[in-house]
Write an enzyme that holds these catalytic residues in place. Structure first.
Site, PDB file in Angstrom:
ATOM      1  CG  ASP A   1     -25.619  35.482  41.717  1.00 14.54           C
ATOM      2  OD1 ASP A   1     -24.933  35.347  40.668  1.00 14.54           O
ATOM      3  OD2 ASP A   1     -25.216  35.104  42.827  1.00 14.54           O
TER       4      ASP A   1
ATOM      5  CB  CYS B   1     -24.819  31.939  41.243  1.00 15.41           C
ATOM      6  SG  CYS B   1     -24.495  30.306  41.913  1.00 15.41           S
TER       7      CYS B   1
ATOM      8  CB  THR C   1     -19.667  28.478  43.245  1.00 13.52           C
ATOM      9  OG1 THR C   1     -20.913  28.575  43.959  1.00 13.52           O
ATOM     10  CG2 THR C   1     -18.603  29.309  43.944  1.00 13.52           C
TER      11      THR C   1
ATOM     12  CG  HIS D   1     -27.100   8.020  33.526  1.00 12.41           C
ATOM     13  ND1 HIS D   1     -26.087   7.317  34.148  1.00 12.41           N
ATOM     14  CD2 HIS D   1     -27.097   7.592  32.233  1.00 12.41           C
ATOM     15  CE1 HIS D   1     -25.505   6.503  33.284  1.00 12.41           C
ATOM     16  NE2 HIS D   1     -26.091   6.659  32.109  1.00 12.41           N
TER      17      HIS D   1
ATOM     18  CG  HIS E   1     -30.770   5.889  33.719  1.00 19.05           C
ATOM     19  ND1 HIS E   1     -29.774   5.629  34.641  1.00 19.05           N
ATOM     20  CD2 HIS E   1     -30.279   5.533  32.505  1.00 19.05           C
ATOM     21  CE1 HIS E   1     -28.718   5.148  34.004  1.00 19.05           C
ATOM     22  NE2 HIS E   1     -28.997   5.075  32.718  1.00 19.05           N
TER      23      HIS E   1
HETATM   24  C1  RB5 Z   1     -22.211  35.705  45.280  1.00 17.36           C
HETATM   25  O1  RB5 Z   1     -21.140  36.410  45.809  1.00 17.36           O
HETATM   26  C2  RB5 Z   1     -21.966  34.214  45.363  1.00 17.36           C
HETATM   27  O2  RB5 Z   1     -21.990  33.819  46.706  1.00 17.36           O
HETATM   28  C3  RB5 Z   1     -23.002  33.442  44.573  1.00 17.36           C
HETATM   29  O3  RB5 Z   1     -22.992  33.874  43.258  1.00 17.36           O
HETATM   30  C4  RB5 Z   1     -22.805  31.935  44.488  1.00 17.36           C
HETATM   31  O4  RB5 Z   1     -21.506  31.623  44.118  1.00 17.36           O
HETATM   32  C5  RB5 Z   1     -23.286  31.149  45.605  1.00 17.36           C
HETATM   33  O5  RB5 Z   1     -23.241  29.913  45.558  1.00 17.36           O
END
Ligand code: RB5
Length: 149
Positions: free
Chosen positions: A8, A65, A67, A98, A133
């Site tokens: 994203d 993304c 996080t 695994h 596994h």
């Molecule tokens: C975008 O602002 C953020 O929410 C997205 O990239 C991600 O971290 C969601 O898990």
């Protein structure tokens, strides 16, 4: 090896960096976007990469993304996907040994470029151990066959 990569807006810069590293190393890369920093929904790109992997169009996928959490949740909804969110070398390695993880997920707001590059290298170079596994993964596949259409 054929790879699909997607992000994203919050993972765009790291996606471009990792893509260049992998192209230099000779990987065949399908980039599903996003292609700039404009705001988008991570699920759209997570599903695209997950379907390419699930359909056998590529061998493995990489999703990024902010996080890594949103991409993990979205990708793991797709049948046959075992997406692993890794913040360090050990978890990346174990996800291959695994779980035979077929998608690696990174968080650009959490993991710097240098570490992310090492995580990707280790993840791509580590084989599945199989053995005990295998049956654990098979149970997940059975669950999918029984409960998901
Ligand atoms: C975008 O602002 C953020 O929410 C997205 O990239 C991600 O971290 C969601 O898990």
């Amino acid at each position: 090896m054929k790879l699909a990569i997607g992000s994203d807006h919050a993972g765009f810069v790291l996606k471009e960096y990792i893509k260049q590293v992998l192209l230099t190393k000779g990987y065949d890369i399908t980039d599903v976007g996003t292609f700039d920093k404009g705001s988008v929904d991570y699920s759209d790109f997570g599903f695209k990469v997950a379907h390419l992997v699930s359909d056998g169009e590529v061998d493995k996928g990489i999703l990024i993304c902010g996080t890594g959490i949103g991409m993990s949740v979205a990708a793991n909804k797709v049948k046959g996907i075992r997406a692993a969110l890794a913040f360090d070398i050990y978890t990346a390695m174990q996800s291959r040994k695994h779980l035979d993880a077929n998608i690696l997920v990174l968080g650009e707001r959490v993991t710097g470029q240098g570490l992310a590059e090492e995580i990707v290298n280790v993840w791509l170079d580590t084989p599945f151990e199989g053995g005990r596994h295998e049956k654990r993964i098979e149970k997940i596949a059975q669950f999918e066959a029984e409960y998901l259409k």
